[in-house]
Design a protein around this motif. Sequence first.
Motif, short mmCIF file in Angstrom:
data_model
loop_
_atom_site.label_atom_id
_atom_site.label_comp_id
_atom_site.label_asym_id
_atom_site.label_seq_id
_atom_site.Cartn_x
_atom_site.Cartn_y
_atom_site.Cartn_z
N PHE A 1 -7.71 -1.37 0.32
CA PHE A 1 -6.47 -0.87 -0.25
C PHE A 1 -6.27 0.62 0.05
O PHE A 1 -5.13 1.07 0.25
CB PHE A 1 -6.43 -1.12 -1.75
CG PHE A 1 -6.11 -2.54 -2.11
CD1 PHE A 1 -4.92 -3.12 -1.69
CD2 PHE A 1 -6.99 -3.32 -2.85
CE1 PHE A 1 -4.60 -4.43 -2.01
CE2 PHE A 1 -6.68 -4.63 -3.18
CZ PHE A 1 -5.49 -5.20 -2.75
N SER A 2 -7.35 1.40 0.10
CA SER A 2 -7.21 2.81 0.46
C SER A 2 -6.81 2.96 1.92
O SER A 2 -6.01 3.84 2.27
CB SER A 2 -8.50 3.58 0.16
OG SER A 2 -9.57 3.10 0.95
N ASP A 3 -7.36 2.11 2.79
CA ASP A 3 -6.94 2.12 4.19
C ASP A 3 -5.48 1.72 4.32
O ASP A 3 -4.73 2.28 5.13
CB ASP A 3 -7.82 1.17 5.00
CG ASP A 3 -9.13 1.80 5.45
OD1 ASP A 3 -9.18 3.04 5.52
OD2 ASP A 3 -10.09 1.06 5.69
N TRP A 4 -5.08 0.74 3.54
CA TRP A 4 -3.68 0.29 3.56
C TRP A 4 -2.74 1.44 3.18
O TRP A 4 -1.67 1.61 3.76
CB TRP A 4 -3.51 -0.88 2.61
CG TRP A 4 -2.10 -1.36 2.43
CD1 TRP A 4 -1.26 -1.84 3.40
CD2 TRP A 4 -1.37 -1.39 1.21
NE1 TRP A 4 -0.04 -2.19 2.85
CE2 TRP A 4 -0.08 -1.92 1.51
CE3 TRP A 4 -1.66 -1.05 -0.11
CZ2 TRP A 4 0.90 -2.09 0.53
CZ3 TRP A 4 -0.69 -1.22 -1.08
CH2 TRP A 4 0.58 -1.74 -0.76
N LEU A 5 -3.15 2.24 2.20
CA LEU A 5 -2.33 3.37 1.79
C LEU A 5 -2.31 4.49 2.83
O LEU A 5 -1.28 5.14 3.03
CB LEU A 5 -2.86 3.94 0.47
CG LEU A 5 -2.69 3.08 -0.78
CD1 LEU A 5 -3.47 3.69 -1.94
CD2 LEU A 5 -1.21 2.94 -1.15
N SER A 6 -3.43 4.69 3.51
CA SER A 6 -3.55 5.87 4.37
C SER A 6 -3.22 5.62 5.84
O SER A 6 -2.75 6.54 6.52
CB SER A 6 -4.98 6.41 4.28
OG SER A 6 -5.91 5.47 4.79
N LYS A 7 -3.44 4.42 6.34
CA LYS A 7 -3.27 4.16 7.77
C LYS A 7 -1.80 4.21 8.18
O LYS A 7 -0.90 3.97 7.36
CB LYS A 7 -3.85 2.80 8.14
CG LYS A 7 -5.35 2.67 7.95
CD LYS A 7 -6.12 3.63 8.84
CE LYS A 7 -7.64 3.43 8.68
NZ LYS A 7 -8.40 4.41 9.48
N PRO A 8 -1.52 4.53 9.45
CA PRO A 8 -0.14 4.59 9.92
C PRO A 8 0.51 3.21 9.96
O PRO A 8 -0.18 2.18 9.91
CB PRO A 8 -0.27 5.17 11.34
CG PRO A 8 -1.67 4.85 11.75
CD PRO A 8 -2.49 4.93 10.50
#
Length: 265
Positions: free
Chosen positions: A212-219
């Motif tokens: 979920f943190s990757d989902w928020l941060s990734k382009p």
Amino acid sequence: MNRLATTLPHEQSIFSKVPEITAYFWIAKLLTTGMGEVFSDYLVKQINPIIAVALGGVGLVAAMVLQFMVKRYVAWIYWLVVVMVSIFGTMAADVVHVVLGIPYTVSTLFFSGALAIIFITWYKIERTLSIHSIYTVHREAFYWITVLGTFALGTASGDMTATTLHLGYFSSGILFAVLLAVPALYYWRFKKSAIFSFWFAYIMTRPVGASFSDWLSKPHSLGGLAFGEGQVSLSLTMIIIVLVVFLQTTRIDVKSEALSPQIHS
């Protein structure tokens, strides 16, 4: 007190070194996993990756020294260690894939096997895997080695489902959230397999928080919301600080300090 001292090993403390397992524990665990994932990625992009890994290792060692120096659970020290384990565990899993070129499926299997060996060794020596038995130096050492293994495994498995299996970060987060809920609901319903349920859920929180943190941060091109790793890291860090200050102040997650002479699993 003298009788108690004579029945306990020399290195054993009468105080627990880990927090009580409450809703606050799981919230903090998810936040630290997410923060460790994105901050690790942010750090290796901002400075030389070798230096970033070295800094992560030094930070982890320093936090561990603090944790082993105290005689009981101290919220800010404990969660500092968890944060550093999260950051370094992410780096370790990424090094295996990015630097050594090992596929996520292979690294997931490798970390699964390594974690299984850790659990078997821990149980063979200590005869328990219970988090409620972390009263000795040996058990605490096994505990933190296990925690580091769960973070590395969670990172590799989360990346495997998101990229290798092409589920994307959000779908991976949902998948692991469902897997996390299964043993939790089983224990809630039947009050059985407490130790297995805890460690399975503990392992699953890593890919849940990281996905979920990757989902928020990734382009957007990678299926994310493009908030940026720096911004997400900072936001999660601020929330973690507020939560840990609350725990440190209220001591709401401190176990009872009463301990019988015989510690059972």
